[in-house]
Design an enzyme around this catalytic site. Structure first.
Site, PDB file in Angstrom:
ATOM      1  N   HIS A  45       3.098  -7.940  -5.390  1.00  0.00           N
ATOM      2  CA  HIS A  45       2.228  -6.757  -5.347  1.00  0.00           C
ATOM      3  C   HIS A  45       2.156  -6.202  -3.922  1.00  0.00           C
ATOM      4  O   HIS A  45       1.147  -5.603  -3.540  1.00  0.00           O
ATOM      5  CB  HIS A  45       0.833  -7.129  -5.862  1.00  0.00           C
ATOM      6  CG  HIS A  45      -0.023  -5.963  -6.244  1.00  0.00           C
ATOM      7  ND1 HIS A  45       0.445  -4.860  -6.914  1.00  0.00           N
ATOM      8  CD2 HIS A  45      -1.363  -5.734  -6.043  1.00  0.00           C
ATOM      9  CE1 HIS A  45      -0.548  -4.003  -7.112  1.00  0.00           C
ATOM     10  NE2 HIS A  45      -1.648  -4.511  -6.582  1.00  0.00           N
ATOM     11  N   HIS A  84      -0.731  -3.883   0.268  1.00  0.00           N
ATOM     12  CA  HIS A  84      -1.253  -2.946  -0.727  1.00  0.00           C
ATOM     13  C   HIS A  84      -1.172  -1.468  -0.301  1.00  0.00           C
ATOM     14  O   HIS A  84      -2.113  -0.701  -0.517  1.00  0.00           O
ATOM     15  CB  HIS A  84      -2.706  -3.299  -1.071  1.00  0.00           C
ATOM     16  CG  HIS A  84      -3.113  -2.925  -2.460  1.00  0.00           C
ATOM     17  ND1 HIS A  84      -3.635  -1.681  -2.781  1.00  0.00           N
ATOM     18  CD2 HIS A  84      -3.077  -3.617  -3.619  1.00  0.00           C
ATOM     19  CE1 HIS A  84      -3.919  -1.623  -4.054  1.00  0.00           C
ATOM     20  NE2 HIS A  84      -3.586  -2.797  -4.613  1.00  0.00           N
ATOM     21  N   HIS A  89      -8.329  -7.721 -12.349  1.00  0.00           N
ATOM     22  CA  HIS A  89      -8.239  -8.040 -10.929  1.00  0.00           C
ATOM     23  C   HIS A  89      -8.922  -9.364 -10.610  1.00  0.00           C
ATOM     24  O   HIS A  89     -10.042  -9.614 -11.073  1.00  0.00           O
ATOM     25  CB  HIS A  89      -8.877  -6.930 -10.094  1.00  0.00           C
ATOM     26  CG  HIS A  89      -8.134  -5.627 -10.166  1.00  0.00           C
ATOM     27  ND1 HIS A  89      -8.253  -4.773 -11.239  1.00  0.00           N
ATOM     28  CD2 HIS A  89      -7.248  -5.058  -9.315  1.00  0.00           C
ATOM     29  CE1 HIS A  89      -7.478  -3.707 -11.043  1.00  0.00           C
ATOM     30  NE2 HIS A  89      -6.852  -3.858  -9.891  1.00  0.00           N
ATOM     31  N   ASP A 105      -4.349  -8.465 -10.609  1.00  0.00           N
ATOM     32  CA  ASP A 105      -3.860  -7.895  -9.352  1.00  0.00           C
ATOM     33  C   ASP A 105      -4.741  -8.279  -8.165  1.00  0.00           C
ATOM     34  O   ASP A 105      -5.920  -8.603  -8.317  1.00  0.00           O
ATOM     35  CB  ASP A 105      -3.846  -6.367  -9.439  1.00  0.00           C
ATOM     36  CG  ASP A 105      -2.636  -5.836 -10.196  1.00  0.00           C
ATOM     37  OD1 ASP A 105      -1.958  -6.619 -10.888  1.00  0.00           O
ATOM     38  OD2 ASP A 105      -2.385  -4.620 -10.107  1.00  0.00           O
ATOM     39  N   ASP A 106      -4.128  -8.180  -6.981  1.00  0.00           N
ATOM     40  CA  ASP A 106      -4.798  -8.166  -5.672  1.00  0.00           C
ATOM     41  C   ASP A 106      -5.215  -9.529  -5.150  1.00  0.00           C
ATOM     42  O   ASP A 106      -5.803  -9.607  -4.061  1.00  0.00           O
ATOM     43  CB  ASP A 106      -6.028  -7.245  -5.678  1.00  0.00           C
ATOM     44  CG  ASP A 106      -5.655  -5.787  -5.933  1.00  0.00           C
ATOM     45  OD1 ASP A 106      -4.449  -5.471  -5.920  1.00  0.00           O
ATOM     46  OD2 ASP A 106      -6.571  -4.972  -6.152  1.00  0.00           O
TER      47      ASP A 106
END
Length: 236
Positions: free
Chosen positions: A109, A113, A203, A58-59
């Protein structure tokens, strides 16, 4: 002349019969080997797919960690799914492109965020559709999976995601690598909790991910030794 012709004809017939017999024996011996290979291949495939996991990040994309993770994945011949933040794709488009070219699944995603439970429908659409556009520019396809930030979902989030043609995908194993608990902690939290069908959350962005990078080789090596295969998420 006739006796010589007769002997020649008999010799020719013997040669032909010998060749036929030889070919017949060759075919007979080859058939079981081929069948055995096919059976072995099918057995291997069945065994290989007995245990599987989804490895997700993620991210990102985030320099330099996404590139480092991609290199490790290539070293271990593993594919993963990257849930990317749209504004990071805009910042590092070549990393998104690189993930795509190396056979990774790149999914949505959101743009910046946010907690999707607390945004308006207009903002929700902007967060998802803008990210779609930036990912599509690098991969050629529109993501079908959506991972809401923080795993924050409710009925509204699910309904809105469905309205945009998205399937929500969360996780089942969370080593909390984003908190930087130490490389050994990340490794143990993954390996002690994984089972067939697990979705592992890690991540590649959002901060310093050097511990995640350091933990990844041991995780991959151990899971492969345990017989796991790695699948990607497409949400088709």
């Amino acid at each position: 002349m006739k006796p010589r012709f007769g002997r020649a004809r008999l010799a020719l017939i013997a040669i032909v019969l010998g060749l036929i017999a030889s070919l017949g024996l060759t075919a007979a011996s080859a058939a079981p080997a081929s069948t055995s290979a096919a059976t072995q291949s099918a057995t291997t495939a069945t065994t290989a797919t007995t245990k599987y996991v989804y490895l997700t990040f993620d991210d990102g994309p985030w320099y330099p960690y996404t590139g480092q993770i991609l290199n490790i994945l290539r070293q271990y011949n593993v594919h993963a799914t990257f849930f990317e933040v749209g504004r990071q794709v805009a910042r590092y488009p070549w990393l998104t492109r690189g993930a795509y070219l190396r056979g990774m699944s790149v999914q949505n995603h959101t743009w910046s965020h946010p907690d999707l439970r607390y945004v308006s429908w207009t903002t929700f659409k902007y967060q998802v559709l803008t990210t779609d556009r930036y990912i599509r520019n690098q991969t050629g396809y529109t993501p079908r999976c959506l991972r809401p930030p923080y795993g924050a979902v409710n009925t509204t989030v699910r309904n809105r995601a469905a309205a945009l043609g998205k399937k929500i995908r969360l996780w089942t194993v969370d080593p909390r690598d984003w908190s930087r608990p130490g490389t050994s902690a990340i490794v143990s939290r993954v390996l002690n909790n994984v089972h067939s069908g697990s979705v592992i959350l890690m991540h590649d962005g959002g901060g310093n991910r050097s511990q995640t990078v350091a933990a990844l080789p041991t995780i991959l090596r151990t899971l492969k030794a345990r017989g796991y295969v790695f699948y990607r998420m497409w949400c088709a």
